[in-house]
Design an enzyme around this catalytic site. Structure first.
Site, PDB file in Angstrom:
ATOM      1  N   HIS A  34       2.834  -6.690  -4.554  1.00  0.00           N
ATOM      2  CA  HIS A  34       2.939  -5.363  -3.933  1.00  0.00           C
ATOM      3  C   HIS A  34       2.954  -5.496  -2.413  1.00  0.00           C
ATOM      4  O   HIS A  34       3.800  -4.918  -1.730  1.00  0.00           O
ATOM      5  CB  HIS A  34       1.770  -4.475  -4.378  1.00  0.00           C
ATOM      6  CG  HIS A  34       1.704  -3.152  -3.659  1.00  0.00           C
ATOM      7  ND1 HIS A  34       2.149  -1.981  -4.216  1.00  0.00           N
ATOM      8  CD2 HIS A  34       1.281  -2.833  -2.415  1.00  0.00           C
ATOM      9  CE1 HIS A  34       2.002  -0.994  -3.348  1.00  0.00           C
ATOM     10  NE2 HIS A  34       1.456  -1.485  -2.245  1.00  0.00           N
ATOM     11  N   GLU A  35       2.039  -6.281  -1.884  1.00  0.00           N
ATOM     12  CA  GLU A  35       1.937  -6.411  -0.431  1.00  0.00           C
ATOM     13  C   GLU A  35       3.170  -7.089   0.152  1.00  0.00           C
ATOM     14  O   GLU A  35       3.753  -6.620   1.120  1.00  0.00           O
ATOM     15  CB  GLU A  35       0.667  -7.179  -0.045  1.00  0.00           C
ATOM     16  CG  GLU A  35      -0.632  -6.467  -0.398  1.00  0.00           C
ATOM     17  CD  GLU A  35      -0.685  -5.029   0.090  1.00  0.00           C
ATOM     18  OE1 GLU A  35      -0.102  -4.732   1.151  1.00  0.00           O
ATOM     19  OE2 GLU A  35      -1.283  -4.189  -0.600  1.00  0.00           O
TER      20      GLU A  35
ATOM     21  N   HIS B  97       6.174  -4.939   0.712  1.00  0.00           N
ATOM     22  CA  HIS B  97       6.271  -4.104   1.912  1.00  0.00           C
ATOM     23  C   HIS B  97       7.172  -4.790   2.930  1.00  0.00           C
ATOM     24  O   HIS B  97       7.979  -4.151   3.604  1.00  0.00           O
ATOM     25  CB  HIS B  97       4.897  -3.884   2.541  1.00  0.00           C
ATOM     26  CG  HIS B  97       4.101  -2.826   1.860  1.00  0.00           C
ATOM     27  ND1 HIS B  97       4.510  -1.517   1.826  1.00  0.00           N
ATOM     28  CD2 HIS B  97       2.931  -2.878   1.186  1.00  0.00           C
ATOM     29  CE1 HIS B  97       3.611  -0.805   1.154  1.00  0.00           C
ATOM     30  NE2 HIS B  97       2.649  -1.603   0.755  1.00  0.00           N
TER      31      HIS B  97
END
Ligand SMILES: *[C@@H]1O[C@H](CO)[C@@H](O)[C@H](O)[C@H]1NC(C)=O
Ligand SMILES: *[C@@H]1O[C@H](CO)[C@@H](O)[C@H](O)[C@H]1NC(C)=O
Ligand SMILES: *[C@@H]1O[C@H](CO)[C@@H](O)[C@H](O)[C@H]1NC(C)=O
Ligand SMILES: *[C@@H]1O[C@H](CO)[C@@H](O)[C@H](O)[C@H]1NC(C)=O
Ligand SMILES: *[C@@H]1O[C@H](CO)[C@@H](O)[C@H](O)[C@H]1NC(C)=O
Length: 781
Positions: A549-550, A553
């Site tokens: 998820h990170e 970004h």
């Protein structure tokens, strides 16, 4: 208080820290809407003033220039022009050239005057345009007309006054109704909604033009809003002039003109960790009638703080007015930790989401030869930050024996500092990174010490997972020219020296994670935290979904609006999708052939349903999110918005899987000796020079999602991102999934007739679900 903070009109995500001693991270994100902005996602929608498709072999940049000039319809003049940004590129697989243009008025850039023009074979296949389209007058006199801040405050007020049954029951970030009210109240206070208009310091001619005001005043006002540290705020307020006087300037001169705005570096800005980069640019504010924009001169600031990396626009004439803020750092959300019975953990290979999903195993460094030609541990001496100042003999490389390489620097960061080069990393024993992971239950006070005992294992895991993601995304087109993260780019274009700094067990927080994405050429920074949701503490580094998820970004920020524009996913629907893509990709990576629902972060957070409102599911009882869900209370934050987007993508993705089947691996085959990529069972048989098309539903969806990011405009809405995915399919497969995609989106309210009235910067407005599809799809039932 001498000055209040009439500045942050903002979604203020304050960490719900469990013990009041843990640091509270603050994140601001706000900006005006652009009512004139448009995205035309198919050649049929494009209207021109005479521009026609050029010869297929024409230079795509010439095509883009002709097109822009056509769109400007003779308005090009000394006071109105544009520049083509040098982060424009051609996608090697699809052959689409993504051209990014920035508007220039009165020789100032219009920082949110963006065009992205997608060119293929002499044709403009789609474009986004947020150029200012009013008159470029001599000098704008509109210093103080608008007050988006007041609108924002009254929206918050309305939410606060809602009855209990109008509030969401299971709002994960808050947990309870009183929690929600508390959160709204803090937003209200933090944004000084109760504040009165405040006097502000005005310009000092020695450091800036009289018209522009004083960048230092703008900066101090911004820092008052941005600092999470009450002490710093008080200091600034009680010694305002002292702080102003201390700031010094370094103009940055380039040997040759770069065509970019002139930047000054401002030193000694309180609570920052590097000099602030400031330039004078225009931004657009909605006009009184709300149907057009007006230009406003602002200081554009790049402010690097301990926990945030802001790009902010502060009014030059009225420095107490913050026009927009994007935090290049993105948080995962903050659930309420609940102590629970301790679990037993093992460590895992790619595809195992967390210690409950599989066993630790020995895996080899199976780097992808295309994505990481030198493997994960080699780095050119010239690009190695630990060897700064050493003059390498040209072309020399270093083989590291630790978690240090071209794509990723992984290390502990127990102190929560910004420096990382000298932090601790495990040393390989004869090439083996083999360390125990056997956390024992302790008291709460010893939770961190216990986690530190397996730091070798956890840094190794973070390094491995992050490199796997680098290689995976590379193969779907997140390569050097499109702005990926590498210290060295192998001569394949793009800007270098931007590997990802991955901090394990970062001491700056708990129960969260974040990623800072500055423009191409500056390191991304991932910070993973411990979760005190259980004993022993859980280590976010060991939950692949959070790491993915990170990292995502970084992917979506660099691909949307171009590698050098990190301001395209700052707030509202676009900011929300920035969260949603990460959830969707993390969930797709862990999924297998047998369908199941998945929740985000459930291991780390120690909650069956994870950290979102609902697990991702095809079942409308389990996950009822539709487009219109965005209007519900509690959906003003980017994570809630993102959840809706991820759910839409999940539903669409299953339609493609139904049609095209499921691939057990997301990794394409490696290239042959002669560089040809074999089709294997992964790609469809390739005819001629056609792009490679993933054969299965899950792999195709990942490809469409990434290609869509490249096609969509800066600050996309849900509609824009949907249309970009549909065009990505058109380009890749000739549109054979047109109806599956529309049906998927329409089944959750994002059909052709979905609509929004009065969209507001933080995601407000009134939406209505639309379930209709293009006629071609209706008859196909
Ligand atoms: C790095 O390792 C490779 C493979 O073992 C070797 O060929 C190369 O010489 C090494 N480079 C240096 C600088 O030690
Ligand atoms: C990490 O591994 C090194 C050997 O590479 C060892 O000396 C050290 O004690 C380990 N650290 C911990 C906390 O176990
Ligand atoms: C597929 O995933 C589900 C849910 O995580 C899991 O229960 C199941 O064992 C997995 N199947 C295989 C074959 O790995
Ligand atoms: C959807 O979920 C609900 C609640 O868990 C369950 O009762 C229902 O049977 C599910 N429907 C389907 C079609 O699986
Ligand atoms: C590359 O090698 C493969 C297998 O040997 C062959 O089929 C293919 O035609 C070659 N491609 C080129 C461009 O030489």
């Amino acid at each position: 208080m001498r000055f209040a903070i009439l500045a942050s009109f903002v979604a203020l995500a304050v960490a719900h820290a469990h013990d009041s001693t843990s640091p509270r991270r603050k994140s601001l994100g706000f900006g005006p809407v652009h009512p004139q902005a448009e995205y035309r996602s198919s050649p049929y929608q494009i209207t021109t003033n005479g521009f026609v498709a050029q010869h297929p072999s024409s230079d795509p940049f010439d095509v883009a220039r002709l097109f822009i000039e056509d769109q400007l319809a003779g308005r090009l003049s000394e006071s109105l022009s544009y520049r083509i940004r040098d982060d424009s590129y051609t996608d090697l697989n699809t052959g689409i050239t993504h051209v990014y243009a920035r508007q220039i008025i009165n020789s100032f850039e219009v920082a949110d005057g963006d065009m992205n023009i997608n060119v293929k074979d002499g044709m403009v296949i789609s474009y986004g345009n947020s150029f200012y389209n009013g008159q470029a007058s001599e000098w704008p006199a509109n210093a103080d007309q608008h007050h988006p801040h007041r609108d924002y405050c009254s929206q918050l007020e309305a939410e606060m006054n809602k009855g209990v049954d109008e509030l969401p029951v299971d709002q994960t970030v808050m947990g309870s109704h009183s929690g929600i009210r508390h959160e709204l109240r803090s937003l209200y206070t933090a944004n000084t909604c109760e504040g009165q208009d405040i006097p502000y310091r005005f310009h000092d001619e020695s450091v800036a033009t009289p018209e522009a005001g004083d960048v230092r005043a703008a900066l101090l006002q911004f820092m008052l809003a941005a600092t999470p540290n009450a002490k710093v705020q008080e200091d600034i307020l009680s010694n305002y002039d002292g702080y102003l006087a201390k700031m010094t300037f370094t103009p940055v001169h380039h040997f040759a003109s770069t065509g970019e705005p002139i930047v000054v570096h401002v030193d000694n800005v309180p609570d920052t960790v590097n000099p602030v980069r400031a330039s004078l640019v225009y931004v657009q504010l909605p006009s009184e009638a709300g149907d057009a924009t007006e230009l406003h001169l602002v200081w554009k600031l790049q402010v690097e703080m301990q926990d945030n990396w802001y790009e902010a626009a502060v009014s030059a004439k009225s420095p107490h007015r913050l026009i927009s803020v994007v935090d290049w750092a993105s948080d995962a959300p903050i659930p309420t930790p609940k102590p629970s019975a301790p679990a037993t953990y093992h460590v895992f290979p790619w595809g195992v989401n967390d210690p409950t999903a599989g066993e630790r195993k020995d895996v080899t460094e199976n780097f992808d030869a295309l994505a990481s030609p030198a493997g994960w541990h080699a780095i050119p001496v010239a690009n190695d930050p630990s060897l700064k100042g050493i003059r390498p003999s040209s072309g020399s490389w270093k083989n590291s024996t630790t978690t240090w390489g071209n794509n990723v620097f992984a290390q502990e960061n127990w102190q929560g500092q910004n420096s990382y080069v000298n932090n601790y990393r495990p040393e390989a024993d004869n090439g083996a990174y083999n360390y125990p992971y056997d956390p024992q239950e302790t008291g709460r006070d010893d939770g961190q010490d216990e986690a530190q005992k397996y730091i070798n294992a956890t840094v190794t895991q973070l390094f491995y997972t992050s490199n796997m993601i680098h290689d995976l995304y590379y193969r779907y087109g997140f390569d050097e020219v499109s702005g990926n993260f590498q210290q060295y780019n192998f001569g394949r274009g793009g800007r270098e020296n931007d590997g990802v700094i991955c901090n394990a067990q970062d001491g700056s927080g708990y129960n969260n994670a974040n990623f800072m994405t500055p423009p191409d050429g500056q390191n991304g920074r991932m910070r993973m935290y411990l979760w005190n949701t259980a004993l022993p503490f859980r280590d976010g580094d060991l939950e692949a979904g959070i790491v993915i998820h990170e990292y995502s970004h970084g992917l979506s920020t660099r691909l949307t609006g171009g590698p050098s524009n990190s301001g395209c996913l700052g707030w509202g629907e676009s900011g929300g999708m920035g969260e949603g893509w990460g959830d969707f990709l993390a969930t797709t990576i862990r999924a297998n052939k047998t369908y199941s629902d998945y929740a985000m972060g459930s291991w780390a957070a120690n909650r069956d349903n994870g950290i979102r409102n609902y697990p991702y599911s095809l079942n409308e009882t389990v996950n009822p999110s539709t487009y219109q869900t965005l209007d519900k209370p509690g959906y003003w934050g980017v994570h809630a918005i993102g959840e809706v987007w991820a759910q839409l993508l999940w539903v669409v993705s299953q339609r493609l899987i139904e049609k095209h089947g499921f691939s057990d691996t997301l990794y394409p085959p490696l290239p042959l000796e002669n560089g040809t990529i074999p089709e294997g069972d992964f790609y469809r048989p390739r005819i001629g020079k056609k792009p490679l098309v993933p054969k299965h539903g899950n792999t195709l969806m990942v490809q469409l999602v990434l290609n869509g990011m490249k096609l969509q405009p800066c600050r996309p809405s849900f509609f824009d991102a949907r249309d970009a995915i549909i065009q990505a399919d058109e380009q890749l497969t000739g549109g054979e999934n047109f109806c599956e995609l529309w049906k998927g989106f329409a089944s959750r309210g994002l059909g052709q007739d979905a609509a929004v009235i009065g969209r507001t910067p933080w995601g407000g407005g009134q939406r209505s679900n639309g379930y209709s599809m293009p006629t071609a799809c209706v008859t196909m039932e």
